[in-house]
Design an enzyme around this catalytic site. Structure first.
Site, PDB file in Angstrom:
ATOM      1  CG  ASP A  13     -12.653  -6.855   9.030  1.00 35.41           C
ATOM      2  OD1 ASP A  13     -12.055  -7.567   8.218  1.00 35.41           O
ATOM      3  OD2 ASP A  13     -12.654  -5.614   8.972  1.00 35.41           O
ATOM      4  CD  GLU A  14     -19.050  -8.901   8.894  1.00 38.32           C
ATOM      5  OE1 GLU A  14     -18.230  -9.584   8.247  1.00 38.32           O
ATOM      6  OE2 GLU A  14     -19.655  -7.926   8.408  1.00 38.32           O
ATOM      7  CE  LYS A  16     -16.864 -11.844   5.065  1.00 40.14           C
ATOM      8  NZ  LYS A  16     -16.924 -10.597   5.843  1.00 40.14           N
ATOM      9  N   GLY A  40      -9.518 -10.433   3.193  1.00 38.15           N
ATOM     10  CA  GLY A  40      -8.381 -11.124   3.799  1.00 38.15           C
ATOM     11  C   GLY A  40      -8.874 -12.218   4.704  1.00 38.15           C
ATOM     12  CG  HIS A  41     -10.284 -16.369   4.861  1.00 35.34           C
ATOM     13  ND1 HIS A  41     -11.238 -16.993   4.105  1.00 35.34           N
ATOM     14  CD2 HIS A  41     -10.026 -17.180   5.882  1.00 35.34           C
ATOM     15  CE1 HIS A  41     -11.550 -18.121   4.663  1.00 35.34           C
ATOM     16  NE2 HIS A  41     -10.827 -18.272   5.745  1.00 35.34           N
ATOM     17  CB  THR A 129      -7.854  -2.425   0.782  1.00 35.93           C
ATOM     18  OG1 THR A 129      -8.380  -2.577  -0.534  1.00 35.93           O
ATOM     19  CG2 THR A 129      -8.909  -2.797   1.812  1.00 35.93           C
ATOM     20  NE  ARG A 143     -21.448   1.496 -21.240  1.00 34.60           N
ATOM     21  CZ  ARG A 143     -22.498   2.231 -21.542  1.00 34.60           C
ATOM     22  NH1 ARG A 143     -23.534   1.682 -22.134  1.00 34.60           N
ATOM     23  NH2 ARG A 143     -22.525   3.509 -21.286  1.00 34.60           N
ATOM     24  CD  GLN A 223     -15.016  -6.673   0.352  1.00 34.82           C
ATOM     25  OE1 GLN A 223     -15.805  -6.911  -0.538  1.00 34.82           O
ATOM     26  NE2 GLN A 223     -13.774  -7.067   0.307  1.00 34.82           N
ATOM     27  N   GLY A 301      -3.440  -4.387   7.997  1.00 33.33           N
ATOM     28  CA  GLY A 301      -2.876  -4.302   9.345  1.00 33.33           C
ATOM     29  C   GLY A 301      -3.389  -3.103  10.130  1.00 33.33           C
ATOM     30  NE  ARG A 302      -6.877   0.182   6.559  1.00 32.87           N
ATOM     31  CZ  ARG A 302      -7.830   0.614   5.750  1.00 32.87           C
ATOM     32  NH1 ARG A 302      -8.069   1.892   5.647  1.00 32.87           N
ATOM     33  NH2 ARG A 302      -8.541  -0.241   5.046  1.00 32.87           N
ATOM     34  CB  SER A 414     -12.736 -20.356  20.673  1.00 34.54           C
ATOM     35  OG  SER A 414     -12.252 -21.454  19.924  1.00 34.54           O
TER      36      SER A 414
HETATM   37  P1  IMP Z   1     -11.887  -0.773  -1.047  1.00 31.77           P
HETATM   38  O1  IMP Z   1     -12.745  -1.998  -1.072  1.00 31.77           O
HETATM   39  O2  IMP Z   1     -10.433  -1.093  -1.015  1.00 31.77           O
HETATM   40  O3  IMP Z   1     -12.262   0.201  -2.118  1.00 31.77           O
HETATM   41  O4  IMP Z   1     -12.161  -0.006   0.346  1.00 31.77           O
HETATM   42  C1  IMP Z   1     -13.412   0.636   0.618  1.00 31.77           C
HETATM   43  C2  IMP Z   1     -13.829   0.467   2.074  1.00 31.77           C
HETATM   44  O5  IMP Z   1     -14.117  -0.913   2.321  1.00 31.77           O
HETATM   45  C3  IMP Z   1     -12.750   0.838   3.086  1.00 31.77           C
HETATM   46  O6  IMP Z   1     -13.400   1.386   4.236  1.00 31.77           O
HETATM   47  C4  IMP Z   1     -12.111  -0.488   3.458  1.00 31.77           C
HETATM   48  O7  IMP Z   1     -11.533  -0.459   4.751  1.00 31.77           O
HETATM   49  C5  IMP Z   1     -13.342  -1.398   3.417  1.00 31.77           C
HETATM   50  N1  IMP Z   1     -12.997  -2.798   3.127  1.00 31.77           N
HETATM   51  C6  IMP Z   1     -12.677  -3.343   1.946  1.00 31.77           C
HETATM   52  N2  IMP Z   1     -12.459  -4.665   2.058  1.00 31.77           N
HETATM   53  C7  IMP Z   1     -12.685  -4.963   3.351  1.00 31.77           C
HETATM   54  C8  IMP Z   1     -12.648  -6.196   4.092  1.00 31.77           C
HETATM   55  O8  IMP Z   1     -12.407  -7.285   3.566  1.00 31.77           O
HETATM   56  N3  IMP Z   1     -12.964  -6.090   5.425  1.00 31.77           N
HETATM   57  C9  IMP Z   1     -13.289  -4.915   6.014  1.00 31.77           C
HETATM   58  N4  IMP Z   1     -13.341  -3.750   5.351  1.00 31.77           N
HETATM   59  C10 IMP Z   1     -13.029  -3.772   4.036  1.00 31.77           C
END
Ligand code: IMP
Length: 429
Positions: A13-14, A16, A40-41, A129, A143, A223, A301-302, A414
């Site tokens: 969530d930087e 990207k 998500g994007h 997620t 495997r 991520q 949405g968290r 921005s």
């Molecule tokens: P998972 O990838 O669903 O197994 O989640 C593992 C951890 O990675 C959790 O803390 C999620 O919130 C985090 N996470 C997974 N995908 C993203 C992303 O795209 N952005 C931010 N955090 C993520």
């Protein structure tokens, strides 16, 4: 021609999205190399808003878009995402979209297990997620995964299904769940197989051809480095390697083809889900960062946890991923703060550390050592050159650059594409 690999240098969530979109518009091919539809994007092109989770960013503009073998693919999520985009006028076909035929699948049983485990873990949960990402990667290295190429041979899959179901049935029994409905699973796979197979191919071959022809390739990471299964805040991580090195292994090109490594770095820090976060602010300042930065997850949405910039973590991420230059994003969120803080080290049981330790207990216990700087009264929002920035904001950027030992290539001020200060174009290395 130079290629570019984009990775997040914090916990995802930087920001990207905007940078990747700009680079994708100038690339000949865009490749996803890890993760799945946990990413998500949101893309805004003119009046249209496109939501991408699994598909590479080039898809909206018709640029060759590739899902590499390092991704875990939920075929039903794929179909839904493509269908949604198609209704929005995006053309997706075997010419402009390819999926690695050695890509492992996320199945309904993976989603089940992800949910069951999180539920059972209570306060100790990872905060995933819930997309089945972890269990799918486990089956890959165990495997027993069903891969895209298996969809063409479903009638010869008995031994693999035996292995997969035996494993999952044992786990499900532990959670008081019925065994996998194998017949239903096979029927679902048969149903979706032709859809996925139309895009399936040996992607490594196509990419090598594209590379030899001198095309510009953009490797789109998902991520962030601190969620990397080896280098992140284990066990509070995702289940893939999110570092730049995966661009090669997750797509089928050598490491000498992945080019400029652009690390995306937010001017402060956020995290979704559980796990250590040394500079987290659970006060009004954290609240203010979250509100100004609209810090809510795109997929779930968290609400994101927020805190000051942690130079120790970013320096570590940049070193581990060989970051050539960073894109500093969301600087405008810090506008108007009287004072801003940067974490420059940690204190752990009386010792000073200049790195983030590996052990979860140590990670949870480190106390940040802050450097405080004056904030700025003017605005950085919409700046397109250094001259547009308040002097104190420039000082902040320079201090960040110094502390993370990595140069700034871009500053994003921005969500608009034009609101960028370009120091070094990653494609023109
Ligand atoms: P998972 O990838 O669903 O197994 O989640 C593992 C951890 O990675 C959790 O803390 C999620 O919130 C985090 N996470 C997974 N995908 C993203 C992303 O795209 N952005 C931010 N955090 C993520």
């Amino acid at each position: 021609m130079a290629n570019v690999t984009v990775i997040g240098a914090q916990w995802g969530d930087e920001g990207k999205g905007k940078i990747v979109d700009w680079l994708a518009s100038r690339a000949d091919a865009v490749v996803r190399f890890q993760g799945g539809h946990n990413a998500g994007h949101t893309l805004v092109v003119g009046e249209q808003v496109y939501k991408l989770s699994l598909l590479p960013s080039g898809i909206v503009t018709g640029t060759l878009s590739i899902i590499g073998n390092g991704v875990v693919l939920d075929p039903w999520a794929l179909k839904a995402e493509i269908e949604k985009l198609t209704t929005q006028g995006v053309v997706i076909n075997a010419e402009n979209f390819a999926i690695a035929d050695n890509c492992p699948l996320i199945l309904p049983l993976h989603r089940d297990l992800d949910g069951l485990r999180e539920q059972a873990a209570g306060a100790g949960k990872i905060g995933t997620t819930g997309r089945g990402i972890g269990p799918a990667y486990e089956d890959k290295v165990g495997r027993r995964a069903i891969r895209v190429c298996d969809l063409a041979h479903l009638d010869a899959l008995d031994v693999q299904l035996d292995r997969l179901c035996a494993h999952h049935d044992a786990l499900r029994a532990g959670f008081g769940q019925p065994p996998v409905d194998r017949a239903a699973l096979v029927a679902e796979l048969k149903d979706i197989a032709p859809y996925v197979l139309q895009f399936a191919q040996p992607v490594w071959k196509r990419l090598n051809k594209v590379r030899k022809a001198g095309a510009r390739i953009l490797f789109e990471g998902a991520q962030g480095v601190l969620l990397d299964v080896d280098h992140g805040t284990y066990p509070f991580v995702t289940s893939s390697n999110t570092v730049s090195g995966t661009a090669a292994s997750g797509s089928g090109l050598g490491p000498n083809s992945t080019g400029f490594v652009l690390g995306i770095v937010k001017a402060y820090t956020t995290r979704v889900g559980s796990g250590p976060f040394p500079t987290e602010l659970e006060d009004a300042t954290g609240q203010r960062l979250g509100e100004r930065g609209h810090e809510f997850g795109t997929v779930t949405g968290r609400k994101r946890r927020c805190g000051w910039f942690d130079a120790v973590l970013v320096r570590q991420s940049c070193a581990i991923s060989g970051v050539t230059g960073i894109a500093l994003t969301k600087l405008d969120v810090l506008d108007g703060f009287e004072k801003v803080k940067i974490c420059t080290g940690y204190r752990l049981r009386g010792k000073v550390l200049d790195y983030f330790p590996s052990h979860a207990a140590d990670q949870a216990e480190v106390e940040p050592i802050y450097e405080e700087m004056d904030g700025w009264t003017g605005t950085t929002a919409g700046a397109r050159s250094w001259a547009d920035l308040p002097a104190q904001a420039i000082k902040y950027i320079q201090r960040v650059q110094e502390l993370i030992e990595t140069p700034v290539a871009l500053v994003s001020t921005s969500p608009e594409r034009e609101d960028t200060i370009l120091v070094r174009d990653p494609f023109v290395d």
